[in-house]
Write a protein that holds these residues in place. Structure first.
Motif, short mmCIF file in Angstrom:
data_model
loop_
_atom_site.label_atom_id
_atom_site.label_comp_id
_atom_site.label_asym_id
_atom_site.label_seq_id
_atom_site.Cartn_x
_atom_site.Cartn_y
_atom_site.Cartn_z
N LYS A 79 0.84 -1.21 0.00
CA LYS A 79 0.00 0.00 0.00
C LYS A 79 0.86 1.25 0.00
N GLN A 80 0.31 2.29 -0.61
CA GLN A 80 1.00 3.58 -0.57
C GLN A 80 0.31 4.48 0.43
N PHE A 81 1.10 5.24 1.19
CA PHE A 81 0.48 6.24 2.06
C PHE A 81 -0.29 7.22 1.17
N PRO A 82 -1.53 7.57 1.55
CA PRO A 82 -2.26 8.57 0.75
C PRO A 82 -1.47 9.87 0.69
N LYS A 83 -1.60 10.58 -0.41
CA LYS A 83 -0.86 11.84 -0.60
C LYS A 83 -1.12 12.83 0.54
N SER A 84 -2.39 12.87 1.00
CA SER A 84 -2.75 13.82 2.07
C SER A 84 -1.99 13.48 3.36
N VAL A 85 -1.81 12.18 3.62
CA VAL A 85 -1.08 11.76 4.82
C VAL A 85 0.39 12.19 4.71
N LEU A 86 0.97 11.97 3.54
CA LEU A 86 2.38 12.35 3.33
C LEU A 86 2.54 13.87 3.48
N LYS A 87 1.55 14.60 3.00
CA LYS A 87 1.59 16.06 3.10
C LYS A 87 1.59 16.48 4.58
N ASP A 88 0.71 15.84 5.36
CA ASP A 88 0.65 16.16 6.80
C ASP A 88 1.93 15.75 7.52
N LEU A 89 2.44 14.57 7.18
CA LEU A 89 3.68 14.10 7.82
C LEU A 89 4.85 15.03 7.50
N LYS A 90 4.81 15.56 6.28
CA LYS A 90 5.86 16.49 5.86
C LYS A 90 5.82 17.78 6.70
N LYS A 91 4.62 18.27 6.94
CA LYS A 91 4.47 19.47 7.78
C LYS A 91 5.02 19.21 9.19
N LEU A 92 4.65 18.04 9.73
CA LEU A 92 5.11 17.70 11.08
C LEU A 92 6.63 17.51 11.11
N SER A 93 7.18 16.97 10.03
CA SER A 93 8.63 16.79 9.95
C SER A 93 9.34 18.13 10.02
N LYS A 94 8.77 19.10 9.33
CA LYS A 94 9.35 20.45 9.32
C LYS A 94 9.36 21.01 10.75
N GLN A 95 8.26 20.77 11.48
CA GLN A 95 8.19 21.23 12.88
C GLN A 95 9.29 20.57 13.72
N VAL A 96 9.45 19.26 13.53
CA VAL A 96 10.47 18.52 14.31
C VAL A 96 11.86 19.08 14.03
N LEU A 97 12.15 19.35 12.75
CA LEU A 97 13.47 19.86 12.38
C LEU A 97 13.67 21.31 12.85
N ASP A 98 12.61 22.11 12.76
CA ASP A 98 12.70 23.49 13.25
C ASP A 98 13.00 23.50 14.75
N GLU A 99 12.37 22.61 15.48
CA GLU A 99 12.61 22.52 16.93
C GLU A 99 14.04 22.09 17.23
N LEU A 100 14.54 21.15 16.43
CA LEU A 100 15.92 20.68 16.59
C LEU A 100 16.88 21.84 16.37
N ALA A 101 16.63 22.61 15.31
CA ALA A 101 17.50 23.75 14.98
C ALA A 101 17.44 24.84 16.05
N ALA A 102 16.26 25.01 16.65
CA ALA A 102 16.11 26.06 17.68
C ALA A 102 16.87 25.71 18.95
N LYS A 103 17.06 24.41 19.19
CA LYS A 103 17.70 23.98 20.43
C LYS A 103 19.22 23.89 20.32
N ASP A 104 19.73 23.66 19.10
CA ASP A 104 21.14 23.35 18.94
C ASP A 104 21.77 24.18 17.80
N PRO A 105 22.71 25.09 18.14
CA PRO A 105 23.28 25.99 17.13
C PRO A 105 23.91 25.27 15.93
N MET A 106 24.60 24.15 16.20
CA MET A 106 25.24 23.42 15.08
C MET A 106 24.18 22.82 14.15
N SER A 107 23.09 22.33 14.75
CA SER A 107 21.99 21.79 13.93
C SER A 107 21.40 22.90 13.07
#
Ligand code: CA
Length: 364
Positions: free
Chosen positions: A305-333
């Motif tokens: 099965k393929q993840f529905p496009k809408s699910v991938l879109k939502d997961l992508k948004k959440l991934s961006k949040q996770v990475l933004d939080e990582l960058a906010a906490k650690d200068p090298m990141s």
């Protein structure tokens, strides 16, 4: 003979200093080449683990062949010499000279290391190679590891991994609510943001947990490894793509002191063996995964099965949040993330005209 030579030198008027200098330039390389090195490489993998551990074995074998036995590397599986996740410290402290694994295992020591293994919705293998080897990524990776006296090299890639094995259908992002999934790293953080329960389960216990319903889903690697684990007997659906690991890079690490002790030709041999390993592993994955997928589908009747496009879109948004939080906490990141995003932006524009166009027409 010696006497004759001395007389010749005297007659020719060549001074002793000149002879000495000539001798030194002749002898020094020969002396350096007679020096033999015996190194240890610890890995994060079970001993001789298919493809990943094999990559470490082969790397050592190639170095020995190319150096005609001048650099001999003994490879240890995780736990044989140091614990599987103790490799980075062992190399950093100089207990062993080399390690083999993936950079995201060191997230606890250097959060920015994760960018050099796998980022959800990040680079595939081709772009990862381009970023690290030719796009300036290596300089940043060296900077991340420098405080630990560790030098990184690319040494393999898994290609796009599988999304995972699920006993529940994923039709919308809401289906992640309460989903118990074995998924480590940044991908796990994204699943947690979606309301899921990202759990850590040791490799040997995943099958039983999935079979008994302790977990609803698991990701692992791809068809070749997943088939060996027998997940198709314990889960209904095999989801794609592995958005959380779109091209996981493997690394070889060398302690700074050990690296500096090598003559230049052996350094070149080690680096060349890593390059070969990088290409070998991705090729193995690509060839064996597609054969294994065919068997899973046609012999074991796995429901792909393929993840529905809408699910991938939502997961992508959440991934961006996770990475933004990582960058906010650690200068090298933050620094690595900015470079990563810029390269990805350019790469996306390029891929739109090249890879994406090609994929719409595909094969003969
Ligand atoms: Ca994985």
């Amino acid at each position: 003979m010696k006497k004759e030579r001395r007389q010749f030198i005297k007659k020719a008027g060549i001074g002793a200093a000149a002879v000495g200098a000539g001798l030194a330039t002749q002898v020094a390389p020969a002396f350096a080449k007679s020096k033999k090195f015996k190194w240890k490489m610890v890995t994060t993998w079970p001993p001789h683990f298919p493809m990943l551990g094999e990559g470490a074995d082969k790397l050592a074998q190639w170095v020995e062949e190319m150096s005609d036995g001048r650099l001999k590397i003994s490879v240890y599986g995780g736990g044989e010499l140091v614990p599987p996740l103790g490799g980075f410290d062992a190399v950093s402290q100089g207990t062993v000279q080399m390690g083999h694994g993936a950079a995201y295992y060191w997230a606890g020591k250097a959060p920015a290391a994760q960018f050099f293994a796998a980022v959800p919705f990040g680079f595939n293998a081709q772009s990862m190679n381009a970023w690290i080897l030719s796009g300036g990524g290596m300089k940043l990776w060296e900077e991340v590891y420098a405080p630990f006296n560790v030098k990184p090299f690319l040494a393999g890639n898994t290609g796009v991994q599988a999304g995972g094995w699920f006993n529940k259908e994923i039709n919308s992002i809401a289906d992640y609510k309460g989903l118990k999934m074995r998924i480590p790293g940044l991908g796990g953080k994204v699943v947690a943001k979606a309301g899921g329960n990202a759990v850590l389960v040791a490799g040997g216990e995943i099958y039983t947990n999935l079979d008994r319903g302790v977990i609803d889903a698991t990701e692992w690697v791809g068809p070749y490894h997943d088939k060996k684990m027998g997940f198709y007997k314990a889960a209904k659906y095999y989801y794609w793509p592995g958005w959380h690991e779109p091209g996981t890079a493997l690394e070889m690490i060398v302690g700074k002191k050990a690296w500096m002790s090598l003559p230049k030709d052996l350094q070149a041999i080690v680096e060349t063996a890593a390059y070969r390993s990088n290409m070998w592993m991705l090729s193995e994955f690509e060839a064996k995964n597609n054969a294994a997928l065919e068997e899973l589908v046609n012999k074991h009747h796995v429901q792909v099965k393929q993840f529905p496009k809408s699910v991938l879109k939502d997961l992508k948004k959440l991934s961006k949040q996770v990475l933004d939080e990582l960058a906010a906490k650690d200068p090298m990141s933050k620094k690595v993330y900015a470079h990563f995003l810029n390269f990805q932006k350019n790469m996306n524009a390029w891929n739109k005209l090249t890879e994406e166009q090609y994929q719409t027409f595909k094969y003969l």
